[in-house]
Design a protein around this motif. Structure first.
Motif, PDB file in Angstrom:
ATOM      1  N   SER A   1      65.195  83.438 -29.407  1.00  0.00           N
ATOM      2  CA  SER A   1      64.372  83.014 -28.282  1.00  0.00           C
ATOM      3  C   SER A   1      63.132  82.321 -28.820  1.00  0.00           C
ATOM      4  CB  SER A   1      63.963  84.235 -27.440  1.00  0.00           C
ATOM      5  OG  SER A   1      62.980  83.869 -26.505  1.00  0.00           O
TER       6      SER A   1
ATOM      7  N   SER B   1      60.629  81.020 -27.378  1.00  0.00           N
ATOM      8  CA  SER B   1      59.390  81.336 -26.674  1.00  0.00           C
ATOM      9  C   SER B   1      58.794  82.677 -27.087  1.00  0.00           C
ATOM     10  CB  SER B   1      59.606  81.312 -25.163  1.00  0.00           C
ATOM     11  OG  SER B   1      60.563  82.277 -24.785  1.00  0.00           O
ATOM     12  N   THR B   2      59.637  83.599 -27.576  1.00  0.00           N
ATOM     13  CA  THR B   2      59.145  84.939 -27.923  1.00  0.00           C
ATOM     14  C   THR B   2      59.366  85.312 -29.386  1.00  0.00           C
ATOM     15  OG1 THR B   2      61.222  86.046 -27.363  1.00  0.00           O
ATOM     16  CG2 THR B   2      59.607  85.743 -25.574  1.00  0.00           C
TER      17      THR B   2
ATOM     18  N   SER C   1      59.728  77.981 -32.653  1.00  0.00           N
ATOM     19  CA  SER C   1      58.928  79.016 -32.009  1.00  0.00           C
ATOM     20  C   SER C   1      57.450  78.654 -31.986  1.00  0.00           C
ATOM     21  CB  SER C   1      59.143  80.373 -32.684  1.00  0.00           C
ATOM     22  OG  SER C   1      58.703  80.324 -34.022  1.00  0.00           O
TER      23      SER C   1
END
Length: 91
Positions: A11, A13-14, A89
């Protein structure tokens, strides 16, 4: 022919990862990103596939999945797979 896939999702975004096993990666990926309504992966969408390994038996795939979910396996993912995606990221 390879019938089972162990995969690692990331992910951007995280920075979270998810490791799983399936016999149909495309369908499973769509569930993680769009169709699932509960579970760990819905909280960290969108996901990208960052690693796949193919196996001829379900037993082999399950063993590898468990290995990747162990402390040594998570370290391997963190040190050898994720550095390739660190720019994503940081975007």
């Amino acid at each position: 022919m390879d019938d089972f896939v162990v995969y690692i999702l990331f992910s951007p975004s995280t920075g979270k990862t998810y490791t799983g096993m399936t016999s149909d990666l495309i369908t499973r990926f769509h569930f993680h990103n769009q169709k699932s309504t509960k579970g760990f992966t819905i909280k960290y969408r969108p996901w990208i596939v960052v690693h796949v390994e193919f196996f001829q038996s379900k037993k082999q795939a399950l063993e590898r999945e468990l290995e990747l979910k162990s402390g040594k396996g998570r370290d391997w993912v963190r040190n050898f797979i994720l550095p390739k995606y660190s720019r994503i990221s940081e975007s």
